[in-house]
Design a protein around this motif. Sequence first.
Motif, short mmCIF file in Angstrom:
data_model
loop_
_atom_site.label_atom_id
_atom_site.label_comp_id
_atom_site.label_asym_id
_atom_site.label_seq_id
_atom_site.Cartn_x
_atom_site.Cartn_y
_atom_site.Cartn_z
N ILE A 53 0.84 -1.20 0.00
CA ILE A 53 0.00 0.00 0.00
C ILE A 53 0.87 1.25 0.00
N ILE A 54 1.89 1.27 0.83
CA ILE A 54 2.78 2.43 0.91
C ILE A 54 3.46 2.70 -0.43
N SER A 55 3.76 1.63 -1.17
CA SER A 55 4.41 1.82 -2.48
C SER A 55 3.49 2.53 -3.47
N ARG A 56 2.19 2.52 -3.20
CA ARG A 56 1.23 3.18 -4.08
C ARG A 56 0.88 4.60 -3.61
N VAL A 57 1.15 4.90 -2.35
CA VAL A 57 0.81 6.22 -1.80
C VAL A 57 2.12 6.92 -1.46
N ARG A 58 2.61 7.72 -2.35
CA ARG A 58 3.97 8.26 -2.24
C ARG A 58 4.16 9.15 -1.01
N GLU A 59 3.10 9.79 -0.57
CA GLU A 59 3.25 10.70 0.56
C GLU A 59 3.48 9.96 1.88
N LEU A 60 3.17 8.69 1.93
CA LEU A 60 3.32 7.91 3.16
C LEU A 60 4.64 7.14 3.10
N LYS A 61 5.50 7.39 4.06
CA LYS A 61 6.86 6.84 4.02
C LYS A 61 6.99 5.49 4.71
N ASP A 62 6.12 5.22 5.69
CA ASP A 62 6.25 3.96 6.42
C ASP A 62 4.90 3.57 7.01
N SER A 63 4.87 2.40 7.68
CA SER A 63 3.61 1.86 8.20
C SER A 63 3.03 2.74 9.30
N SER A 64 3.87 3.45 10.06
CA SER A 64 3.34 4.32 11.11
C SER A 64 2.58 5.50 10.50
N ALA A 65 3.01 5.96 9.34
CA ALA A 65 2.29 7.04 8.66
C ALA A 65 0.99 6.53 8.06
N LEU A 66 0.98 5.28 7.63
CA LEU A 66 -0.23 4.68 7.05
C LEU A 66 -1.28 4.37 8.10
N ALA A 67 -0.86 4.01 9.29
CA ALA A 67 -1.74 3.46 10.32
C ALA A 67 -2.99 4.32 10.60
N PRO A 68 -2.87 5.64 10.81
CA PRO A 68 -4.08 6.41 11.14
C PRO A 68 -5.10 6.43 10.00
N TYR A 69 -4.64 6.38 8.77
CA TYR A 69 -5.56 6.36 7.64
C TYR A 69 -6.32 5.03 7.59
N VAL A 70 -5.59 3.96 7.76
CA VAL A 70 -6.22 2.64 7.74
C VAL A 70 -7.19 2.49 8.91
N GLN A 71 -6.79 3.00 10.07
CA GLN A 71 -7.65 2.90 11.24
C GLN A 71 -8.96 3.67 11.02
N LYS A 72 -8.87 4.84 10.43
CA LYS A 72 -10.08 5.63 10.15
C LYS A 72 -10.98 4.90 9.17
N LEU A 73 -10.41 4.32 8.13
CA LEU A 73 -11.20 3.56 7.16
C LEU A 73 -11.83 2.34 7.81
N ALA A 74 -11.12 1.74 8.76
CA ALA A 74 -11.69 0.60 9.47
C ALA A 74 -12.85 1.04 10.36
N GLU A 75 -12.73 2.19 10.99
CA GLU A 75 -13.82 2.72 11.82
C GLU A 75 -15.08 2.98 11.00
N LEU A 76 -14.87 3.36 9.74
CA LEU A 76 -16.00 3.60 8.84
C LEU A 76 -16.50 2.31 8.18
#
Length: 276
Positions: A68-91
């Motif tokens: 996923i990170i390889s497709r979203v250039r603005e996110l450098k690592d899993s810690s940067a991805l985590a809040p986005y994934v968590q929000k999508l999971a909440e929804l």
Amino acid sequence: MLGGIPYYLNLCDPEFTLRENIMDLVLTMGAPLSDEPNNLLQAELRDVTRYATILRSVADGCTDSGTIISRVRELKDSSALAPYVQKLAELRLIRIVRSLDATERERDRRYYLDDPFLAFWYRFYLPNVSPLAAGHWDEVWRHKIDPYMEDHMGGMFEWICRDYARRYINEVLPTAAQEVGQIWAASFDVDVVGRLLNGAAFAGECKWWSRPVGLNVLEHLRETVAHASYERDAAERYYLLFSRSGFTPELKRKARRDPNVRLIGPAELLGPPPAR
């Protein structure tokens, strides 16, 4: 295809074919669901573009944080991805899945779209938005959707089978499930596993095939489970085979002789729920 959203289901015409309903509801100009995912994201989120890119990545088969990170250039690592994934999971737009045999410290997670309509829209509508906007609805269906529906439904079928196990496994096994999920490792992947309330374990394979499932699938399932650590010490284990197209006579004979083998087809999956 549309999940369990009443609004979506009410739009379907039961007298129409699947193709006709998809054309009317999603593909044609002015279709009521053609822009539904974008409307949902805009109503719930800021930075819609980044969230939409994550959803499309997952729809394209990026099920781990690295891809996923390889497709979203603005996110450098899993810690940067985590809040986005968590929000999508909440929804309830993304499911975060851990192999049931993994320890709490292991970070191996898989991500899946948690809405069947979203999965369809990102896989089939969004990549073809330009020819659809030009009115080439029939050609898109013929070349870009219909040939790939069987593959798409294979993943959906696994989802349906796990949901059946959570809700109704007591119809074919001694009691209800305490937990249901998946297990995987580098050398194996089991579609359905779980533990019953009485402590027994179960494992299952899901086959969206156009031909009957045979004895070889059962044998492969047994061999795979023997190498897994999940519920290895369970006093009893059941083997479940889910099939769209039934089972071979040889496998049916085996199931009649072996009380720990259960065959589950459309009649069981689509049957009426038990009285409460």
